[in-house]
Motif scaffolding. Sequence first.
Motif, mmCIF file in Angstrom:
data_model
loop_
_atom_site.group_PDB
_atom_site.id
_atom_site.type_symbol
_atom_site.label_atom_id
_atom_site.label_comp_id
_atom_site.label_asym_id
_atom_site.label_seq_id
_atom_site.Cartn_x
_atom_site.Cartn_y
_atom_site.Cartn_z
ATOM 1 N N PHE A 147 0.814 -1.215 0.000
ATOM 2 C CA PHE A 147 0.000 0.000 0.000
ATOM 3 C C PHE A 147 0.850 1.269 0.000
ATOM 4 O O PHE A 147 0.333 2.370 0.134
ATOM 5 N N ARG A 148 2.118 1.110 -0.183
ATOM 6 C CA ARG A 148 3.014 2.266 -0.177
ATOM 7 C C ARG A 148 2.849 3.072 -1.467
ATOM 8 O O ARG A 148 2.686 2.517 -2.549
ATOM 9 N N ASN A 149 2.904 4.393 -1.344
ATOM 10 C CA ASN A 149 2.829 5.257 -2.525
ATOM 11 C C ASN A 149 3.777 6.436 -2.349
ATOM 12 O O ASN A 149 3.479 7.396 -1.640
ATOM 13 N N ASP A 150 4.916 6.361 -3.014
ATOM 14 C CA ASP A 150 5.910 7.426 -2.938
ATOM 15 C C ASP A 150 5.773 8.438 -4.070
ATOM 16 O O ASP A 150 6.535 9.402 -4.136
ATOM 17 N N PHE A 151 4.815 8.203 -4.976
ATOM 18 C CA PHE A 151 4.663 9.096 -6.124
ATOM 19 C C PHE A 151 3.813 10.314 -5.770
ATOM 20 O O PHE A 151 3.204 10.395 -4.701
ATOM 21 N N MET A 152 3.710 11.254 -6.714
ATOM 22 C CA MET A 152 2.963 12.494 -6.483
ATOM 23 C C MET A 152 1.467 12.346 -6.772
ATOM 24 O O MET A 152 0.673 13.170 -6.349
ATOM 25 N N PHE A 153 1.082 11.293 -7.506
ATOM 26 C CA PHE A 153 -0.326 11.074 -7.841
ATOM 27 C C PHE A 153 -0.936 9.994 -6.946
ATOM 28 O O PHE A 153 -0.231 9.070 -6.519
ATOM 29 N N ILE A 154 -2.226 10.106 -6.691
ATOM 30 C CA ILE A 154 -2.889 9.092 -5.874
ATOM 31 C C ILE A 154 -2.821 7.744 -6.590
ATOM 32 O O ILE A 154 -2.857 7.662 -7.811
ATOM 33 N N SER A 155 -2.728 6.682 -5.813
ATOM 34 C CA SER A 155 -2.634 5.329 -6.355
ATOM 35 C C SER A 155 -4.017 4.729 -6.534
ATOM 36 O O SER A 155 -5.026 5.282 -6.082
ATOM 37 N N ASP A 156 -4.065 3.563 -7.180
ATOM 38 C CA ASP A 156 -5.337 2.852 -7.329
ATOM 39 C C ASP A 156 -5.948 2.529 -5.968
ATOM 40 O O ASP A 156 -7.160 2.642 -5.770
ATOM 41 N N MET A 157 -5.120 2.094 -5.037
ATOM 42 C CA MET A 157 -5.609 1.750 -3.698
ATOM 43 C C MET A 157 -6.203 2.989 -3.018
ATOM 44 O O MET A 157 -7.278 2.931 -2.403
ATOM 45 N N GLN A 158 -5.508 4.109 -3.109
ATOM 46 C CA GLN A 158 -6.006 5.339 -2.502
ATOM 47 C C GLN A 158 -7.284 5.804 -3.176
ATOM 48 O O GLN A 158 -8.199 6.313 -2.521
ATOM 49 N N GLN A 159 -7.364 5.630 -4.483
ATOM 50 C CA GLN A 159 -8.576 5.997 -5.223
ATOM 51 C C GLN A 159 -9.784 5.216 -4.689
ATOM 52 O O GLN A 159 -10.859 5.775 -4.475
ATOM 53 N N VAL A 160 -9.606 3.929 -4.453
ATOM 54 C CA VAL A 160 -10.706 3.109 -3.944
ATOM 55 C C VAL A 160 -11.129 3.564 -2.549
ATOM 56 O O VAL A 160 -12.321 3.589 -2.227
ATOM 57 N N VAL A 161 -10.163 3.943 -1.718
ATOM 58 C CA VAL A 161 -10.492 4.450 -0.379
ATOM 59 C C VAL A 161 -11.347 5.703 -0.486
ATOM 60 O O VAL A 161 -12.354 5.856 0.222
ATOM 61 N N LEU A 162 -10.965 6.617 -1.368
ATOM 62 C CA LEU A 162 -11.711 7.867 -1.528
ATOM 63 C C LEU A 162 -13.117 7.601 -2.062
ATOM 64 O O LEU A 162 -14.081 8.257 -1.661
#
Length: 646
Positions: A269-284
């Motif tokens: 679930f780690r995301n070091d990039f500047m854009f939201i990840s697929d996992m974070q998108q699902v949470v939102l």
Amino acid sequence: MKKTILTLGALALVALLGYFFLPSADKQQTMLITEVSEEEHTQQQSAAQGHKKPAKNYVPEPFPEQTLDSELCENLKDLFNQHHFQNRQQLELLAARALKQGHSLDDISLALWAAGMDARALIYWHNGTAALQASLKQRTAIKRYIQKNIPANPQTEVEMAKARAMASFIERLDELPMQMQQDKRLPSSFPMDYLYRNTLAQQGLEELIIGNVPAYELAQKVKDLIYEVDTTLVNDPQLTPLKLSFTALLMLGKTEAAAILSEQYPLAFRNDFMFISDMQQVVLEHIEAFGSTLTDADALSRLIQGTQLGSKRYYYHRQGQLAIERAPSTLSQLGIHIDIHPLTELPRDNASTALTFATPAALDAQQQAQLEACSARNTWFEEREKPIEQWQEFADSAFVARVIESPEFDYCQSHNDKEMELFINDSAARLMSLAQHKPLPELMRLELDDLNLPPLSEQQKTAMGLFISSMAVLDNKLTEQEIVNKLSNAGLAPSIEADQVLAQFAGSNELTLWLKSFSHIPEQAAFELANAVAAKGHIAQYKLLEPYLGGAHGERLDPLYFVLKNYSLERYLPPESKTERPVSYRRFLEYLRDNGAEIQPHHLRLMMKNRFEQPEIYQHLITLLPELAVNNSDGYSPSAANSKTS
């Protein structure tokens, strides 16, 4: 990401995704005004007389009667599109070279943004490249997983097709290193989600979700499902099979189980990039769907922490991201804070990376000027498409007054589809929360006697009733009358008084079901619903409402307006038959025409826009109804006489 629940759970997810994630309705709150006739110009309503406006004048431009040759304009548009496509390809080639030189994905993305790449294309490139890099890095582990899942002795056509697909995946992996070394744009990312969907049987997990088992059991089931997947794949954020299970859990409201997964597999679930990840998108999206029912701040806080949503600033592509835009305020009410922004808020010249890409302009100065001249009429219309709040900011003038007194303005002021969609989402989520201990099959059979509903408004009951009706209709186990009886006994029968809630379900089978059940429909409610079903072209529902409609609609936006506004051509319309198609804009228009629909100025304003922006539809419409024809000099530009009313 959303199409992950199969078998029985699929029916519920179709309903959930249909109404939890309704499309954004921003366009409904933007109003087109070309010109209103002088007869429509009356004094301001007394309620608005005391409104103090800032000194901001609106100066309407005259309609551009003359434009460049249409063939020249088409050639310029084609040239612009060709240059735009070539420039994007050139930027992607430069980005591929920068990647091989060791530049980070975020630095390359910032350079692409500064060079003018649009937000959608940039995020698509970024996410695809991140997945591609991960596939290259874990190529051996992916290949080993595929080989383990190739059917040994395929017998059936399905097994043989699967074996061929798996073999082609291995070929793609073998070619990947060579492709990455070539001086050209990067190849497409590897389809890991497809691979997992065809190798991991999630049915056991779905049954547990539907059966409302404890969160720790759901998390353990996910762990069992991915037991044979290589650990390096499980822990890779781009390649992990956890995406499927994580999405399934959140789409059915299992916050605690999803939080446990994010804690047990932190690397995935780690995301070091500047854009939201697929996992974070699902949470939102989960927060949007269940917003008003999310009371477990601890589980939600752990979920946010586990997916790193609260760790730093992230960017996203705004278009259609209603779920993302509302999530921060929902979370802040629970004392949880995240820092997310649309990419458009990031200045293109932010100077946060030294990497730069130079690309040529699409057209030279003369061609650009010609293209703008070709678009003058479109620009003229766009200048008159403003949210109601912007029209209210202008200083008083004859033109602004006519706008504010128009039926288009009145409709936009009294209808906020975005708020209504959010209200329906919240009501549906509240119902699912109230029924969280009831197995889903019982819900779909409308076994609701022990639901213990709190006091609800008519709007809430209507939203809940229509939502759960959709589940029962999809399940197809109950007759229409049984659905009506069960929901009436449970206190969830939709009310005709909640017409704006009902209107959001226009065109659906559940609305047809309930329209048939009403013994009487007030005229205003019938008119509201008639407009909504006209926008969908659903003539069958309109005929259910027609007996309750009054006479002439006058200057109000009416069904004819919404048929014209949403009209689409039907290329293969079958001949008339005893069984009429329930949805047909053409037959809807013909029906209104044959029953004496009156042409009003707001219809002609709409037709003027169609004439220049959708000429094929315009010609089709005036063939069916010649009275809809308009000319440049018909009093629709501010420079012309305002005397025409039809």
